[in-house]
Design a protein around this motif. Structure first.
Motif, mmCIF file in Angstrom:
data_model
loop_
_atom_site.group_PDB
_atom_site.id
_atom_site.type_symbol
_atom_site.label_atom_id
_atom_site.label_comp_id
_atom_site.label_asym_id
_atom_site.label_seq_id
_atom_site.Cartn_x
_atom_site.Cartn_y
_atom_site.Cartn_z
ATOM 1 N N LEU A 220 -3.466 12.005 7.526
ATOM 2 C CA LEU A 220 -3.077 10.932 6.618
ATOM 3 C C LEU A 220 -2.025 10.015 7.233
ATOM 4 C CD1 LEU A 220 -2.978 12.995 3.318
ATOM 5 C CD2 LEU A 220 -4.731 11.374 4.047
ATOM 6 N N SER A 221 -1.175 10.553 8.120
ATOM 7 C CA SER A 221 -0.206 9.716 8.813
ATOM 8 C C SER A 221 -0.914 8.680 9.680
ATOM 9 C CB SER A 221 0.718 10.582 9.668
ATOM 10 O OG SER A 221 1.645 9.795 10.375
ATOM 11 N N ALA A 222 -1.965 9.108 10.373
ATOM 12 C CA ALA A 222 -2.745 8.169 11.188
ATOM 13 C C ALA A 222 -3.404 7.112 10.314
ATOM 14 C CB ALA A 222 -3.798 8.926 11.990
ATOM 15 N N ALA A 223 -3.893 7.528 9.136
ATOM 16 C CA ALA A 223 -4.520 6.564 8.230
ATOM 17 C C ALA A 223 -3.503 5.566 7.699
ATOM 18 C CB ALA A 223 -5.194 7.310 7.075
ATOM 19 N N LEU A 224 -2.311 6.036 7.361
ATOM 20 C CA LEU A 224 -1.279 5.128 6.842
ATOM 21 C C LEU A 224 -0.868 4.098 7.883
ATOM 22 C CD1 LEU A 224 1.024 7.642 4.913
ATOM 23 C CD2 LEU A 224 -0.384 5.827 3.913
ATOM 24 N N ARG A 225 -0.815 4.516 9.137
ATOM 25 C CA ARG A 225 -0.435 3.574 10.203
ATOM 26 C C ARG A 225 -1.525 2.535 10.459
ATOM 27 N NH1 ARG A 225 2.798 7.139 14.793
ATOM 28 N NH2 ARG A 225 4.473 7.846 13.398
ATOM 29 N N GLY A 226 -2.740 2.833 10.003
ATOM 30 C CA GLY A 226 -3.832 1.884 10.183
ATOM 31 C C GLY A 226 -3.934 0.838 9.080
ATOM 32 N N ILE A 227 -3.069 0.928 8.076
ATOM 33 C CA ILE A 227 -3.088 -0.050 6.983
ATOM 34 C C ILE A 227 -2.545 -1.386 7.487
ATOM 35 C CG2 ILE A 227 -2.084 -0.634 4.734
ATOM 36 C CD1 ILE A 227 -2.012 2.331 4.104
ATOM 37 N N PRO A 228 -3.241 -2.490 7.238
ATOM 38 C CA PRO A 228 -2.763 -3.801 7.692
ATOM 39 C C PRO A 228 -1.404 -4.147 7.084
ATOM 40 C CG PRO A 228 -5.062 -3.921 7.006
ATOM 41 C CD PRO A 228 -4.565 -2.574 6.596
ATOM 42 N N GLU A 229 -0.503 -4.597 7.926
ATOM 43 C CA GLU A 229 0.844 -4.950 7.464
ATOM 44 C C GLU A 229 0.814 -6.125 6.491
ATOM 45 O OE1 GLU A 229 3.772 -3.643 7.880
ATOM 46 O OE2 GLU A 229 3.097 -1.977 9.157
ATOM 47 N N GLU A 230 -0.217 -6.975 6.617
ATOM 48 C CA GLU A 230 -0.277 -8.162 5.764
ATOM 49 C C GLU A 230 -0.349 -7.795 4.287
ATOM 50 O OE1 GLU A 230 -2.215 -7.541 8.271
ATOM 51 O OE2 GLU A 230 -1.753 -9.068 9.796
ATOM 52 N N ALA A 234 2.433 -8.874 1.570
ATOM 53 C CA ALA A 234 2.047 -9.652 0.392
ATOM 54 C C ALA A 234 2.549 -8.991 -0.882
ATOM 55 C CB ALA A 234 0.522 -9.797 0.351
ATOM 56 N N ALA A 235 2.489 -7.652 -0.943
ATOM 57 C CA ALA A 235 2.966 -6.939 -2.118
ATOM 58 C C ALA A 235 4.476 -7.088 -2.274
ATOM 59 C CB ALA A 235 2.591 -5.461 -2.012
ATOM 60 N N VAL A 236 5.200 -7.068 -1.165
ATOM 61 C CA VAL A 236 6.651 -7.242 -1.213
ATOM 62 C C VAL A 236 6.995 -8.638 -1.719
ATOM 63 C CG1 VAL A 236 8.746 -7.384 0.192
ATOM 64 C CG2 VAL A 236 7.095 -5.537 0.603
ATOM 65 N N ILE A 237 6.273 -9.632 -1.226
ATOM 66 C CA ILE A 237 6.518 -11.010 -1.664
ATOM 67 C C ILE A 237 6.249 -11.160 -3.156
ATOM 68 C CG2 ILE A 237 5.693 -13.389 -1.451
ATOM 69 C CD1 ILE A 237 5.175 -12.780 1.526
#
Length: 336
Positions: A220-230, A234-237
């Motif tokens: 799951l750590s590998a999967a989380l690192r594969g999530i697009p930063e964009e 966008a969620a933070v904004i």
């Protein structure tokens, strides 16, 4: 020392045999379908046939091993499940009717169901939470290494470790078991934890959760690192907080990986055997299907019919999950 030398010689011999097989099979294939010295259509045809056959030569040892150690045992187990105690005379569905009416089998089914509810869920949950948290701290890799270490321990070895944690001594004696030592320090009475019916199942489950959390964490750590930063930016904004980003943005994007981890651990739980054998041997209402199969097949004189029938039930329970996993993997890779 003799065992170490024998193991090293076995590994060296295995490598040499594999190398000799691949070298000789390629030599034979090139002799049957020669392309050197040939011209035109003959050379093209021989080269095409050789390229078609060569992959199967490489796969042949693995396919042979699968046939001997997987396909044949499955067929033999199904046939034995319709035979008597000695595995000689046909008795039809008698062994399956016995299972339906046997209290210990029903107890095993119930316990396996408990394991299926608890172990995959908690292992995946803890693995996901730890994977997310360790990615945010500078010593995260050290923490991951420590959490993953139980994966290197055999199930029997892990059971021995946890036997010391659950160890029980009579009240008034020095408690060497960590759990009872804590209970006594807090003013409670020591308990023989693994002998408590129903609750002992959960104490055994903790061992497998402890082992499998590291596996879930790494995947799951590998999967989380594969999530697009964009998507996160966008969620933070948009004003999302940390919990909303994690559960509504990140988790949905890795849901396929979560499902694969969950089902992989589920398959393992259906076959759990070593921990129960080493800790309770199925006593105090802690029996599971795999240990029950072992008892009927190899103990008390052995009953090949009933043992094989239980093995068939385990295989039937595992098969749909395996098929789902294979289809899901095929879909994610686009059928390739």
């Amino acid at each position: 020392m003799e065992q170490l030398i024998a193991a090293i010689l076995t590994m060296v011999a295995g490598v040499l045999v594999c190398a000799a097989y691949f070298w000789s099979s390629n030599l034979l294939l090139d002799w049957i379908f020669p392309s050197k010295g040939k011209f035109g259509a003959a050379a093209s045809r021989n080269l095409r046939f050789a390229n078609m056959v060569r992959p199967w030569l490489f796969l042949a040892p693995a396919l042979l091993a699968l046939a001997i150690y997987l396909v044949y045992p499955v067929i033999k187990s199904v046939l034995l499940s319709f035979n008597d105690r000695g595995g000689q005379d046909f008795v039809g569905l008698r062994n399956y009717l016995w299972m339906i009416n046997d209290g210990e089998f029903r107890q095993s089914i119930f316990n396996n169901f408990l394991w299926l509810l608890v172990v995959p869920a908690l292992s995946t949950f803890f693995g996901l939470i730890i994977a997310a948290l360790t990615d945010r701290i500078w010593w995260g890799n050290i923490a991951k290494t420590l959490i993953f270490m139980p994966m290197a321990i055999s199930f029997v070895g892990a059971a021995v470790i946890w036997k010391f944690i659950y160890d029980y001594r009579a009240a008034g004696s020095d408690q060497i078991g960590l759990l009872n030592a804590l209970v006594v320090a807090l003013g409670g009475e020591p308990q023989a934890w693994i002998t408590l019916p129903f609750w002992n199942n959960f104490f055994l489950m903790v061992i497998l959760i402890w082992i499998q959390t590291g596996f879930a964490m790494v995947i799951l750590s590998a999967a989380l690192r594969g999530i697009p930063e964009e998507t996160i930016e966008a969620a933070v904004i948009d004003g999302a907080n940390g919990w909303q980003i994690f559960f509504k943005i990140m988790v949905p994007q890795i849901w396929g990986t979560i499902a694969v981890v969950w089902t992989t651990i589920t398959i393992l739980v259906l076959k759990v055997f070593d921990i129960v054998l080493a800790m309770t041997n199925g006593q105090w209402q802690s029996q599971v299907l795999a240990n029950l199969m072992f008892d009927w097949m190899f103990r008390g004189g052995g009953d090949f019919g009933r043992g094989a029938a239980i093995a068939v039930v385990i295989m039937i329970l595992v098969l749909p999950i395996m098929i789902w996993n294979i289809r899901n993997a095929t879909r994610e890779t686009g059928g390739h």
